[in-house]
Scaffold this motif. Sequence first.
Motif, PDB file in Angstrom:
ATOM      1  N   LYS A 261       0.799  -1.234   0.000  1.00  0.00           N
ATOM      2  CA  LYS A 261       0.000   0.000   0.000  1.00  0.00           C
ATOM      3  C   LYS A 261       0.836   1.290   0.000  1.00  0.00           C
ATOM      4  CE  LYS A 261      -2.879  -1.252   3.358  1.00  0.00           C
ATOM      5  NZ  LYS A 261      -4.041  -1.185   4.268  1.00  0.00           N
ATOM      6  N   PRO A 262       1.886   1.402   0.816  1.00  0.00           N
ATOM      7  CA  PRO A 262       2.685   2.639   0.754  1.00  0.00           C
ATOM      8  C   PRO A 262       3.311   2.889  -0.621  1.00  0.00           C
ATOM      9  CG  PRO A 262       3.157   1.432   2.775  1.00  0.00           C
ATOM     10  CD  PRO A 262       2.328   0.526   1.921  1.00  0.00           C
ATOM     11  N   ALA A 263       3.799   1.828  -1.263  1.00  0.00           N
ATOM     12  CA  ALA A 263       4.402   1.996  -2.588  1.00  0.00           C
ATOM     13  C   ALA A 263       3.353   2.366  -3.635  1.00  0.00           C
ATOM     14  CB  ALA A 263       5.130   0.713  -3.003  1.00  0.00           C
ATOM     15  N   LEU A 264       2.147   1.791  -3.525  1.00  0.00           N
ATOM     16  CA  LEU A 264       1.065   2.164  -4.442  1.00  0.00           C
ATOM     17  C   LEU A 264       0.729   3.645  -4.310  1.00  0.00           C
ATOM     18  CD1 LEU A 264      -1.672  -0.655  -4.421  1.00  0.00           C
ATOM     19  CD2 LEU A 264      -0.370   0.184  -6.390  1.00  0.00           C
ATOM     20  N   MET A 265       0.629   4.104  -3.087  1.00  0.00           N
ATOM     21  CA  MET A 265       0.310   5.509  -2.844  1.00  0.00           C
ATOM     22  C   MET A 265       1.425   6.407  -3.377  1.00  0.00           C
ATOM     23  SD  MET A 265      -2.621   5.833  -0.887  1.00  0.00           S
ATOM     24  CE  MET A 265      -2.456   7.077   0.404  1.00  0.00           C
ATOM     25  N   ALA A 266       2.687   5.986  -3.157  1.00  0.00           N
ATOM     26  CA  ALA A 266       3.821   6.764  -3.648  1.00  0.00           C
ATOM     27  C   ALA A 266       3.825   6.818  -5.169  1.00  0.00           C
ATOM     28  CB  ALA A 266       5.133   6.164  -3.131  1.00  0.00           C
ATOM     29  N   ALA A 267       3.484   5.702  -5.818  1.00  0.00           N
ATOM     30  CA  ALA A 267       3.446   5.668  -7.286  1.00  0.00           C
ATOM     31  C   ALA A 267       2.337   6.578  -7.810  1.00  0.00           C
ATOM     32  CB  ALA A 267       3.249   4.234  -7.769  1.00  0.00           C
ATOM     33  N   MET A 268       1.202   6.620  -7.125  1.00  0.00           N
ATOM     34  CA  MET A 268       0.123   7.519  -7.535  1.00  0.00           C
ATOM     35  C   MET A 268       0.578   8.975  -7.444  1.00  0.00           C
ATOM     36  SD  MET A 268      -3.372   5.882  -5.978  1.00  0.00           S
ATOM     37  CE  MET A 268      -3.983   4.286  -6.529  1.00  0.00           C
ATOM     38  N   ARG A 269       1.253   9.315  -6.347  1.00  0.00           N
ATOM     39  CA  ARG A 269       1.736  10.688  -6.204  1.00  0.00           C
ATOM     40  C   ARG A 269       2.766  11.009  -7.274  1.00  0.00           C
ATOM     41  NH1 ARG A 269       1.686   9.075  -0.523  1.00  0.00           N
ATOM     42  NH2 ARG A 269      -0.179   9.968   0.470  1.00  0.00           N
ATOM     43  N   PHE A 270       3.627  10.049  -7.582  1.00  0.00           N
ATOM     44  CA  PHE A 270       4.630  10.234  -8.631  1.00  0.00           C
ATOM     45  C   PHE A 270       3.965  10.558  -9.967  1.00  0.00           C
ATOM     46  CE2 PHE A 270       7.383   8.774 -12.030  1.00  0.00           C
ATOM     47  CZ  PHE A 270       8.634   9.246 -11.653  1.00  0.00           C
ATOM     48  N   LEU A 271       2.794   9.947 -10.188  1.00  0.00           N
ATOM     49  CA  LEU A 271       2.050  10.144 -11.437  1.00  0.00           C
ATOM     50  C   LEU A 271       1.151  11.384 -11.394  1.00  0.00           C
ATOM     51  CD1 LEU A 271       1.224   6.397 -12.148  1.00  0.00           C
ATOM     52  CD2 LEU A 271       2.632   7.885 -13.589  1.00  0.00           C
ATOM     53  N   GLY A 272       1.349  12.228 -10.390  1.00  0.00           N
ATOM     54  CA  GLY A 272       0.637  13.502 -10.340  1.00  0.00           C
ATOM     55  C   GLY A 272      -0.701  13.453  -9.640  1.00  0.00           C
ATOM     56  N   MET A 273      -1.011  12.319  -9.010  1.00  0.00           N
ATOM     57  CA  MET A 273      -2.274  12.182  -8.303  1.00  0.00           C
ATOM     58  C   MET A 273      -2.107  12.632  -6.851  1.00  0.00           C
ATOM     59  SD  MET A 273      -3.392   8.480  -9.906  1.00  0.00           S
ATOM     60  CE  MET A 273      -5.152   8.712  -9.710  1.00  0.00           C
ATOM     61  N   THR A 274      -3.223  12.914  -6.188  1.00  0.00           N
ATOM     62  CA  THR A 274      -3.169  13.369  -4.792  1.00  0.00           C
ATOM     63  C   THR A 274      -4.078  12.516  -3.913  1.00  0.00           C
ATOM     64  OG1 THR A 274      -4.866  15.015  -5.329  1.00  0.00           O
ATOM     65  CG2 THR A 274      -2.570  15.754  -5.361  1.00  0.00           C
ATOM     66  N   PRO A 275      -3.698  11.265  -3.701  1.00  0.00           N
ATOM     67  CA  PRO A 275      -4.530  10.408  -2.849  1.00  0.00           C
ATOM     68  C   PRO A 275      -4.525  10.931  -1.412  1.00  0.00           C
ATOM     69  CG  PRO A 275      -2.425   9.346  -3.330  1.00  0.00           C
ATOM     70  CD  PRO A 275      -2.500  10.568  -4.191  1.00  0.00           C
ATOM     71  N   PRO A 276      -5.679  10.969  -0.760  1.00  0.00           N
ATOM     72  CA  PRO A 276      -5.721  11.432   0.637  1.00  0.00           C
ATOM     73  C   PRO A 276      -4.956  10.476   1.537  1.00  0.00           C
ATOM     74  CG  PRO A 276      -7.836  10.482  -0.027  1.00  0.00           C
ATOM     75  CD  PRO A 276      -7.004  10.566  -1.272  1.00  0.00           C
ATOM     76  N   ASP A 277      -4.337  11.012   2.563  1.00  0.00           N
ATOM     77  CA  ASP A 277      -3.520  10.193   3.461  1.00  0.00           C
ATOM     78  C   ASP A 277      -4.316   9.055   4.088  1.00  0.00           C
ATOM     79  OD1 ASP A 277      -1.322  11.748   2.923  1.00  0.00           O
ATOM     80  OD2 ASP A 277      -1.579  13.042   4.681  1.00  0.00           O
ATOM     81  N   ASP A 278      -5.606   9.310   4.382  1.00  0.00           N
ATOM     82  CA  ASP A 278      -6.384   8.260   5.052  1.00  0.00           C
ATOM     83  C   ASP A 278      -6.728   7.095   4.121  1.00  0.00           C
ATOM     84  OD1 ASP A 278      -8.311   9.414   3.460  1.00  0.00           O
ATOM     85  OD2 ASP A 278      -9.593  10.098   5.114  1.00  0.00           O
ATOM     86  N   LEU A 279      -6.420   7.257   2.833  1.00  0.00           N
ATOM     87  CA  LEU A 279      -6.639   6.150   1.895  1.00  0.00           C
ATOM     88  C   LEU A 279      -5.724   4.974   2.229  1.00  0.00           C
ATOM     89  CD1 LEU A 279      -8.296   5.404  -0.670  1.00  0.00           C
ATOM     90  CD2 LEU A 279      -6.394   6.265  -2.040  1.00  0.00           C
ATOM     91  N   LEU A 280      -4.612   5.259   2.890  1.00  0.00           N
ATOM     92  CA  LEU A 280      -3.659   4.214   3.263  1.00  0.00           C
ATOM     93  C   LEU A 280      -4.304   3.166   4.168  1.00  0.00           C
ATOM     94  CD1 LEU A 280      -0.686   3.425   2.847  1.00  0.00           C
ATOM     95  CD2 LEU A 280      -0.141   4.698   4.916  1.00  0.00           C
ATOM     96  N   ALA A 281      -5.344   3.570   4.891  1.00  0.00           N
ATOM     97  CA  ALA A 281      -6.028   2.631   5.797  1.00  0.00           C
ATOM     98  C   ALA A 281      -6.996   1.716   5.046  1.00  0.00           C
ATOM     99  CB  ALA A 281      -6.779   3.409   6.879  1.00  0.00           C
ATOM    100  N   SER A 282      -7.265   2.019   3.783  1.00  0.00           N
ATOM    101  CA  SER A 282      -8.192   1.208   2.985  1.00  0.00           C
ATOM    102  C   SER A 282      -7.490  -0.047   2.478  1.00  0.00           C
ATOM    103  CB  SER A 282      -8.706   2.022   1.796  1.00  0.00           C
ATOM    104  OG  SER A 282      -9.352   3.204   2.224  1.00  0.00           O
ATOM    105  N   ASN A 283      -8.282  -0.968   1.923  1.00  0.00           N
ATOM    106  CA  ASN A 283      -7.649  -2.148   1.335  1.00  0.00           C
ATOM    107  C   ASN A 283      -7.150  -1.820  -0.082  1.00  0.00           C
ATOM    108  OD1 ASN A 283      -9.802  -2.538  -0.565  1.00  0.00           O
ATOM    109  ND2 ASN A 283     -10.996  -3.583   1.024  1.00  0.00           N
ATOM    110  N   ILE A 284      -6.374  -2.727  -0.632  1.00  0.00           N
ATOM    111  CA  ILE A 284      -5.740  -2.463  -1.934  1.00  0.00           C
ATOM    112  C   ILE A 284      -6.775  -2.217  -3.022  1.00  0.00           C
ATOM    113  CG2 ILE A 284      -4.397  -3.534  -3.787  1.00  0.00           C
ATOM    114  CD1 ILE A 284      -2.622  -4.775  -1.703  1.00  0.00           C
TER     115      ILE A 284
END
Length: 294
Positions: free
Chosen positions: A245-268
């Motif tokens: 999950k942390p790497a997925l979130m980091a990859a989304m941010r790298f691609l210009g997306m802004t996932p909310p921090d609390d999304l990390l608590a969700s499932n994949i």
Amino acid sequence: MSTNKHYIGRFAPSPSGPLHFGSLVAALGSYLQAQSQQGSWLVRMEDLDPPREMAGAADDILHTLEAYGLHWDGSVMYQSQRHEAYQAQIEQWLAHGQAYYCQCTRKQIKEAGGFYPGTCRELQQPAANSAIRLKVDEPVTYFVDRRHGRIEIPAALAQEDFIIRRRDGLYAYNLAVVLDDIEQGVTEVVRGADLIEPTGRQIGLYRLLGQTEVSYLHLPLAVTENGNKLSKQNHAPAIDKTAPKPALMAAMRFLGMTPPDDLLASNIDDILRWGSENWQLESLPDSTAVTLGF
């Protein structure tokens, strides 16, 4: 399973090592683009070059994709099982004078200025100890990228008769990737910007084969602070299958997306669903290379 077959995308790694963060960016970008179009997402293993492959890497890559929730449609295609198709097309071109045998060495080409000048084009060289080149009679001098717009291709590169089978008998990437994309019905290629350069040659192959060209979207490359591409050759660390999950979130941010921090608590699945719903080409970075900030 996707039901809309109008859009077909793919991720095509080479099994030269485990997936690293740069690979994840390419996989995730192609996956989210396909999902946002309600399309299919295929996986193809580009195992064309046995000397560069790592034992067990192909299976490890597939297990990593599954751990990251990146589930593909259909069965995995392996280029190592496609040699007959590549050879059949080459034989057809040779028979029609569209391809020819070449015995020039890399040293000779370097001495000629770095681009192959067509030395063997009309020499009727023997097949033994020869590479096979394709005659480029109608060079592709530009293409339009979905994010970066019109990309010009240097004339010397565009006009070069390029290798479709190497002297050692291995098939060239440009040939294999186009024949495979046609075979799999791929409609759009989403990949890293390190593959911008050969795009013109691949478009030229579509035209030569009388096939509908795909569209292209090149994602930014992850580079280190000293400017090197994150790659297996540069010993980039493998991404963690146990904590995706942390790497997925980091990859989304790298691609210009802004996932909310609390999304990390969700499932994949929920993280990827958020990604599909919020994926926009306009949000991708303008640059073709982005320095990692972590």
